[in-house]
Design an enzyme around this catalytic site. Sequence first.
Site, PDB file in Angstrom:
ATOM      1  CG  ASP A  38      -2.733   6.940  -3.268  1.00 52.62           C
ATOM      2  OD1 ASP A  38      -3.653   6.363  -2.990  1.00 52.62           O
ATOM      3  OD2 ASP A  38      -2.153   6.934  -1.864  1.00 52.62           O
ATOM      4  CD  GLU A  53      -6.896   5.944  -3.929  1.00 54.63           C
ATOM      5  OE1 GLU A  53      -6.180   4.918  -2.902  1.00 54.63           O
ATOM      6  OE2 GLU A  53      -7.754   6.345  -3.798  1.00 54.63           O
ATOM      7  CE  LYS A  59      -6.041   8.065  -2.690  1.00 51.76           C
ATOM      8  NZ  LYS A  59      -7.040   8.020  -1.938  1.00 51.76           N
ATOM      9  CG  HIS A  70      -2.988   9.347  -0.195  1.00 55.88           C
ATOM     10  ND1 HIS A  70      -3.533  10.512   1.175  1.00 55.88           N
ATOM     11  CD2 HIS A  70      -3.869   8.313   0.363  1.00 55.88           C
ATOM     12  CE1 HIS A  70      -4.806  10.119   1.854  1.00 55.88           C
ATOM     13  NE2 HIS A  70      -4.613   8.548   0.897  1.00 55.88           N
ATOM     14  CD  GLU A 100      -2.631   2.344  -3.278  1.00 53.30           C
ATOM     15  OE1 GLU A 100      -3.796   2.597  -3.147  1.00 53.30           O
ATOM     16  OE2 GLU A 100      -2.276   2.317  -1.964  1.00 53.30           O
ATOM     17  CG  ASP A 158       0.297   0.725   4.823  1.00 51.37           C
ATOM     18  OD1 ASP A 158      -0.004   1.045   4.535  1.00 51.37           O
ATOM     19  OD2 ASP A 158       0.128   1.312   6.449  1.00 51.37           O
ATOM     20  CG  HIS A 205      -1.657   1.115   1.477  1.00 49.89           C
ATOM     21  ND1 HIS A 205      -1.548   1.974   2.668  1.00 49.89           N
ATOM     22  CD2 HIS A 205      -2.425   1.412   0.640  1.00 49.89           C
ATOM     23  CE1 HIS A 205      -2.399   3.239   2.317  1.00 49.89           C
ATOM     24  NE2 HIS A 205      -3.509   2.746   1.522  1.00 49.89           N
ATOM     25  NE  ARG A 206      -1.594   6.052   1.275  1.00 47.20           N
ATOM     26  CZ  ARG A 206      -1.868   6.002   2.276  1.00 47.20           C
ATOM     27  NH1 ARG A 206      -1.136   7.426   3.318  1.00 47.20           N
ATOM     28  NH2 ARG A 206      -3.341   6.481   2.425  1.00 47.20           N
TER      29      ARG A 206
HETATM   30  O1  G3P Z   1      -6.568   1.720  -2.590  1.00 49.53           O
HETATM   31  C1  G3P Z   1      -6.714   1.787  -1.383  1.00 49.53           C
HETATM   32  C2  G3P Z   1      -5.946   2.944  -0.440  1.00 49.53           C
HETATM   33  O2  G3P Z   1      -5.046   2.772  -0.954  1.00 49.53           O
HETATM   34  C3  G3P Z   1      -7.933   3.800  -0.409  1.00 49.53           C
HETATM   35  O3  G3P Z   1      -7.194   4.256   0.815  1.00 49.53           O
HETATM   36  O4  G3P Z   1      -6.153   7.208   1.086  1.00 49.53           O
HETATM   37  O5  G3P Z   1      -4.775   4.323   1.447  1.00 49.53           O
HETATM   38  O6  G3P Z   1      -5.683   5.816  -0.314  1.00 49.53           O
HETATM   39  P1  G3P Z   1      -6.448   5.412   0.363  1.00 49.53           P
HETATM   40 MG    MG Z   2      -4.436   4.651  -2.259  1.00 50.79          MG
END
Ligand code: G3P
Ligand code: MG
Length: 241
Positions: free
Chosen positions: A37, A110, A112, A50, A35, A230, A8-9
């Site tokens: 953003d 993703e 944004k 993000h 993943e 994470d 995640h990120r």
């Molecule tokens: O894509 C899943 C998750 O990343 C969505 O929320 O705020 O962490 O980008 P956020």
């Molecule tokens: Mg995200």
Amino acid sequence: MTSKIYAHRGASKYAPENTMPAFQLAYEMKADGIETDVQLTKDNIPILIHDEVLDRTTDGTGFVKDYTFAELKKLDAGSWFPGDFTNTKLISLEEFLEWIQYKPLYLNVELKNNKIDYENLETIVFDMVKKYELMDRTTISTFNIKSVKRLKHLNHKIEIAYLTSKQDKNLVTEAKAMGANAIHIHYKLLNRSLIKKSREYKMNVRVYTVNQYFLMKKCYHLGCTGIFTDIPDKALKYRKK
Ligand code: G3P
Ligand code: MG
């Protein structure tokens, strides 16, 4: 079904989120995917960050959309994070795709665009993923329902995910009607009947942000398509068990 583990990120517990060190670590840890953003700069370059604003994760201030890519490249996106990440730079989606192109990783880009609905973001991102021939292992996701629909009109081949944290008993059918082929849900929405329904409708289900073992266990047992975490190293170890 084995749940795929998406960093995640990037491996964002260990390095500044959405930067090269975090992506590189995720790759070295052997995550299944990454993943990230995307926001859009003043000169329409998709950039990996993000927040809509620069303040939390860089030494800049104000909105991403008010700066050119060249201006944003001068910022430090690493010093805010504990450890020695001084002078880590923001990167464009294109730099990221170049890096990932020959690595065996799934991608989730993703958009944004739920707070600022950037004009043409869908087309810009889609064309770039296509250029790097990454369509078959990329999911484009967004919280923005209009954007899901625009993505659907753009292309029928790439996987589109509707992102949500809202309780909704008709989530699967509504996401399907929008044109999504996957749902990316906050972990509090996960339950057995949602998984059952998503299978009936052939929708993939991925869950965010899964950093605790009891949640990993639940996702793995229910057979979620994927999780966003994470800590991909720990999620991988735990999955093996
Ligand atoms: O894509 C899943 C998750 O990343 C969505 O929320 O705020 O962490 O980008 P956020
Ligand atoms: Mg995200």
